[in-house]
Write an enzyme that holds these catalytic residues in place. Sequence first.
Site, PDB file in Angstrom:
ATOM      1  CG  HIS A 114      -1.685  72.490  64.489  1.00 32.08           C
ATOM      2  ND1 HIS A 114      -0.593  72.320  65.310  1.00 32.08           N
ATOM      3  CD2 HIS A 114      -2.416  71.343  64.605  1.00 32.08           C
ATOM      4  CE1 HIS A 114      -0.671  71.131  65.902  1.00 32.08           C
ATOM      5  NE2 HIS A 114      -1.762  70.519  65.482  1.00 32.08           N
ATOM      6  N   GLY A 164      -9.374  55.880  67.728  1.00 31.27           N
ATOM      7  CA  GLY A 164     -10.050  56.903  66.941  1.00 31.27           C
ATOM      8  C   GLY A 164     -10.759  56.358  65.712  1.00 31.27           C
ATOM      9  CG  ASP A 172      -2.277  64.425  63.229  1.00 30.75           C
ATOM     10  OD1 ASP A 172      -1.423  64.034  62.410  1.00 30.75           O
ATOM     11  OD2 ASP A 172      -2.017  65.205  64.171  1.00 30.75           O
TER      12      ASP A 172
END
Length: 285
Positions: free
Chosen positions: A18, A148, A168
């Site tokens: 992050h 995804g 991710d």
Amino acid sequence: MNYRHSYHAGNFADVMKHALQWACLSYLQQKDKPFWLLDTHAGIGMYDLLGEQASKTGEWQAGIAKVLAAPNPPDELAGYLAAVRQLNPDQALRWYLGSPYLAALQLRAQDALTLCELHPADAQELSENVANDFPHNGTIHVEAGRNGYAALKALTPPPIKRGMVLIDPPFEQRDEFAQVVQALHEGTKRWANGSYVVWYPIKDPVAVSEFQQRVADLTTVSKVYCTDMLVRTAQDPSKMNGCGMLFVNPPYGVVQQMATIMDFITPLLAQDQGAEWQGSWLLEG
Ligand SMILES: C[S@@+](CC[C@H](N)C(=O)[O-])C[C@H]1O[C@@H](n2cnc3c(N)ncnc32)[C@H](O)[C@@H]1O
């Protein structure tokens, strides 16, 4: 699909991921031109660190709790840390933001964010969270229940020409590295100028090097940078001893910022004397 990110929210891997995600989007924000972010594996967006699942592992205590408590963080971390603090105004750490919320905070009116989450329960929670917390933000699209990898292929090239794909995955499947390589190939074939950021666990270092090499061997990529962080001596390849991020076309300037961020967080996240990080270009363009 057994993986639930709520057990791991705010751990050392989330902090690295992050902090660097925030740095990448900060660079994209430097120009007025719009950007698009595709988050292929979004999770639920917001995590209760005192909830049942996060409490079971307590991983966040060796992650975000350490970094938030550390004095004199560098300016490069200020935005990410402020975002976490803003959610926890009374100092006691309880809420942690996932990649979708962090991205949503950096979005401007002209930008767009697409969030994919395959797990039905997590997809439902993500949709509700986004609807509750960003009700008027028409530029955030939740693709609930969408794979995804398939979305990356279907949605590129995007109408907004600048931007980034964040990949991710949970790495539950044995062929996850292969799926990522294939997805990068499909994406870069269609959208050569996009930035692609992949997070991966470091268990067996040989598997990681093979993955990195297979990306570097793709004919559709020319700039690839990798940052690997060990939080402990990598003795047992069945454990996650660290994690890394691979950047295809990293946004300009992020590589320089990375050293400052990694130098600060690695000692704070260390679990033994073997903690270290290194970054290098696999392909410099
Ligand atoms: C590591 S977590 C994501 C965490 C999130 N990116 C963050 O930083 O807050 C991985 C997520 O991907 C979801 N998932 C697994 N396979 C997927 C796929 N093929 N497409 C989309 N989501 C998937 C899992 O349900 C899980 O919520």
